[in-house]
Design an enzyme around this catalytic site. Sequence first.
Site, PDB file in Angstrom:
ATOM      1  N   SER A 114     -47.129 -20.515   9.413  1.00 46.91           N
ATOM      2  CA  SER A 114     -45.854 -20.875  10.238  1.00 46.91           C
ATOM      3  C   SER A 114     -45.367 -21.988   9.724  1.00 46.91           C
ATOM      4  CB  SER A 114     -46.437 -21.020  11.619  1.00 46.91           C
ATOM      5  OG  SER A 114     -45.401 -21.122  12.829  1.00 46.91           O
ATOM      6  N   ASP A 225     -44.132 -10.205  15.649  1.00 48.72           N
ATOM      7  CA  ASP A 225     -43.973 -11.669  15.556  1.00 48.72           C
ATOM      8  C   ASP A 225     -42.627 -11.968  16.258  1.00 48.72           C
ATOM      9  OD1 ASP A 225     -43.529 -14.266  15.290  1.00 48.72           O
ATOM     10  OD2 ASP A 225     -44.059 -14.164  13.062  1.00 48.72           O
ATOM     11  N   HIS A 254     -47.781 -13.331  15.387  1.00 54.53           N
ATOM     12  CA  HIS A 254     -47.413 -14.553  14.704  1.00 54.53           C
ATOM     13  C   HIS A 254     -48.588 -15.189  14.255  1.00 54.53           C
ATOM     14  CE1 HIS A 254     -45.249 -17.766  13.548  1.00 54.53           C
ATOM     15  NE2 HIS A 254     -46.027 -18.853  14.284  1.00 54.53           N
TER      16      HIS A 254
END
Length: 280
Positions: A114, A225, A254
Amino acid sequence: MQITYEVPNFAEHHYQDKAPIRKCARPWAMVHDEAVKKAVLLCHGYTGYPGELIRPGTDLFEAGFDVYCPRYPGHGTSGKDFLSSKAEDWIGTAYDAFAYLAQRYEHVSLVGHSMGGAIATIIADAFDADTLALLAPALVIPSLPATQVRILRHVVKRKKVAWKADLEYHFHYEGDADDDAFLGSEYWSYQFPKGIWELERVRRRAVASIDHVLADTLSISGGLDPTIPEEASVLVTSKPKGVNKHLHIKTIGHLMPYDKNIDAQNEAMAAVVAWMQGKR
């Protein structure tokens, strides 16, 4: 699991947290008893913490790499610390960690999740790293209201949002029983306009770095995601330098390092290890 929490203070020259570090958020390393030549630096995400990356760390360690995962200032302590830290503190901590490893190993690679994917991209550019693996990298964030938070960060400290623990997630870290609830109450129960703006600053710097990154780059996107679209992985793996691969896993979300779908989680982690081993 051979893990140590006795690691250098890579955040020494950056914002110093006032609140105690939660047990799950301690920076950690996995180091072989006999010296090895290759290390991997793991970079966690926005409002995340090092414990979230235990799974890729374990897999990489078992594959023969020494592994280090620093903690950014403002993460894993308190919302007040988070508001006092900046993008420079987060990037700078990862930068100092890579510099430390580069003096001690022949090869140092990066894995980022991320926002950590964006930070890893910046660090790969800064040091001309040769191998990079990104999990849902925060290079494109459609839901990020950059224009709004640029203004709101001066007048709104935080905004309450709905959050509750999801018991279906299985965490791999060693922590206290209430770590998830505590961090939820400090971080994930709020939107922080200032923090979101700092995230945007990280994202912009990472995007500006992409065309200069020499590293062979794997980027994994998830079909489930809701935060980072496939476009982010396409963007970074379309760069002109290095050998680049985009892997799209339709059944993963995610939170790839501890996704609920164990088969999808295993697929993503196996791909990261293979990439670090040079299997292109």
